[in-house]
Design a protein around this motif. Structure first.
Motif, PDB file in Angstrom:
ATOM      1  N   ASP A 235       0.870  -1.179   0.000  1.00 31.48           N
ATOM      2  CA  ASP A 235       0.000   0.000   0.000  1.00 31.48           C
ATOM      3  C   ASP A 235       0.902   1.222   0.000  1.00 31.48           C
ATOM      4  O   ASP A 235       1.689   1.394   0.934  1.00 31.48           O
ATOM      5  CB  ASP A 235      -0.883  -0.024   1.269  1.00 31.48           C
ATOM      6  N   HIS A 299      -2.348   2.842   9.340  1.00 35.44           N
ATOM      7  CA  HIS A 299      -3.014   1.591   9.710  1.00 35.44           C
ATOM      8  C   HIS A 299      -2.023   0.449   9.567  1.00 35.44           C
ATOM      9  O   HIS A 299      -1.140   0.500   8.693  1.00 35.44           O
ATOM     10  CB  HIS A 299      -4.213   1.343   8.781  1.00 35.44           C
ATOM     11  N   SER A 326       1.254   1.763   7.860  1.00 33.09           N
ATOM     12  CA  SER A 326       1.471   2.888   6.946  1.00 33.09           C
ATOM     13  C   SER A 326       1.681   4.170   7.739  1.00 33.09           C
ATOM     14  O   SER A 326       1.178   4.324   8.853  1.00 33.09           O
ATOM     15  CB  SER A 326       0.266   3.051   6.015  1.00 33.09           C
ATOM     16  N   GLU A 328       0.903   7.878   6.496  1.00 35.04           N
ATOM     17  CA  GLU A 328       0.327   8.511   5.306  1.00 35.04           C
ATOM     18  C   GLU A 328      -0.423   9.803   5.609  1.00 35.04           C
ATOM     19  O   GLU A 328      -1.638   9.894   5.410  1.00 35.04           O
ATOM     20  CB  GLU A 328      -0.596   7.526   4.580  1.00 35.04           C
ATOM     21  N   GLU A 342       2.562   8.241   1.260  1.00 35.73           N
ATOM     22  CA  GLU A 342       2.404   7.073   2.129  1.00 35.73           C
ATOM     23  C   GLU A 342       3.517   6.059   1.892  1.00 35.73           C
ATOM     24  O   GLU A 342       3.744   5.627   0.760  1.00 35.73           O
ATOM     25  CB  GLU A 342       1.053   6.384   1.840  1.00 35.73           C
TER      26      GLU A 342
HETATM   27 CO    CO Z   1      -2.991   3.104   3.322  1.00 38.28          CO
END
Ligand code: CO
Length: 370
Positions: A235, A299, A326, A328, A342
């Motif tokens: 991510d 998260h 993360s 971000e 991020e």
């Molecule tokens: Co994210």
């Protein structure tokens, strides 16, 4: 195959919680324990794990072959067919393990209607099992970290492909539709969530659903994307520019870049999720943009894109080695534009952070020169 080390860890968590068993429906929990990646529907299937380590598998005949292939000879198979319905099999499984009438937790892969049918069919004390696997899943071992590094390397490669691909005149959807192909090319198994491509004023909506706005000569584009590699998710977010950023865009970009770096730097021995949130947020608040950053800083991530630990005010638990999450931060200016950057960070044995993403964050590197 059922991972016996993870199964053992789960039975310890059950004993700590005073539970007789947990039932895992199709979910990332089930995938964590068995490797089976499947989604809930009306054919109830899953794995019951008792505190003594014995298991039974709910096995609709339609799925028998793939369930047996995934679980091997570890569990007792409680089979059922469409004609019979599933509650009889559920009861037979519980009786086989000697847990009928006991304290049984259910995880988030079980549909509410199926739980109600079980409640009506037999006696037990039903418990909320949504967080039972959290302590195990949030501490990644070396094997898991290796997969997450590899998944992150792939997403960085995809960001590079996007930077080379995006040109003024394309619309957001054309860019978003390319992303699964780029992940395929980079070696990923799949995307981990629908990518966000938010250009111009659409960037002020952090979870913008996507449209067909056309990229202009001088534009700003938030790309938030992730892939899956051997069950593990990546991510990342980069904010790209076509042409020349405005002075305001430069200023806001630099603040977010510094906030993101401050969040990563706050990952030190003993730091909590809240400490990391505050460190990143402080940079934005001090620059006068606090009201334009209204969500948590990050998260946890693993087999699920969002899992424990959360990087948020109120999480005062120290981060632990093996946590991956993360960082971000963003600034979202309604009607104008947004900026978000991020990276994923893994907590090393000494408590400091290892950034899993390496696509550069400086302004020059995110400007597309056509
Ligand atoms: Co994210």
């Amino acid at each position: 195959m059922i991972d016996l080390k993870r199964l053992d860890g789960l039975t310890k968590e059950l004993k700590n919680a005073g539970l007789d068993a947990i039932y895992l429906g199709p979910s990332t929990d089930l995938e964590y324990v068995t490797g089976l990646d499947t989604h809930p529907d009306e054919r109830v299937r899953g794995l019951m794990v008792a505190a003594d380590g014995r298991c039974f598998a709910m096995t609709p005949l339609l799925y028998k072959e793939e369930i047996v292939r995934a679980f091997g000879d570890v569990p007792f198979y409680a089979e059922w067919d469409d004609h019979e319905g599933f509650t009889g099999a559920f009861r037979r499984g519980c009786e086989h393990l000697g847990i009928a009438g006991g304290r049984i937790a259910f995880n988030d892969g079980v549909r509410a209607v199926d739980m109600l049918a079980i409640r009506d069919a037999m006696d037990m004390k039903m418990e909320n099992g949504a967080k039972i696997l959290e302590p195990l899943r949030s501490r990644k071992d070396e094997g898991e970290l290796a997969l997450m590094r590899e998944a992150s390397r792939m997403v960085d490669e995809v960001v590079g492909m996007l930077k080379a691909f995006i040109r003024p005149g394309m619309n957001e959807r054309q860019i978003a539709q390319k992303i699964p192909d780029f992940f395929e090319e980079a070696g990923a198994d799949d995307i981990s969530f629908s990518p966000i491509v938010a250009s111009g004023p659409n960037g002020s909506m952090p979870h913008y659903g996507g449209g067909r706005r056309v990229i202009e000569e001088n534009d700003i584009i938030i790309l938030d994307l992730g892939g899956r590699y051997k069950s593990y998710c990546s991510d990342t977010t980069r904010t790209l520019f076509t042409g020349t950023p405005t002075d305001e865009q430069r200023r806001v970009y630099e603040i977010v870049r510094q906030a993101q770096a401050a969040g990563e730097a706050a990952v030190v021995k003993g730091a909590t999720g809240q400490d990391v949130d505050r460190a990143a947020r402080k940079v934005i608040t001090d620059a006068g943009y606090g009201q334009f950053f209204f969500n948590r800083v990050g998260h946890g991530i693993g087999i699920a894109v969002h899992e424990s630990p959360y990087i948020i005010e109120g999480n005062d638990k120290p981060l632990k080695p093996g946590n991956v999450f993360s960082v971000e931060p963003g600034i979202y200016l309604p009607g104008k534009f947004g900026v978000r950057i991020e990276n994923l960070v893994a907590v090393k044995p000494d408590g400091t952070g290892e950034a899993l993403n390496s696509f550069p964050r400086d302004l020059e590197s995110v400007c597309i020169r056509g």
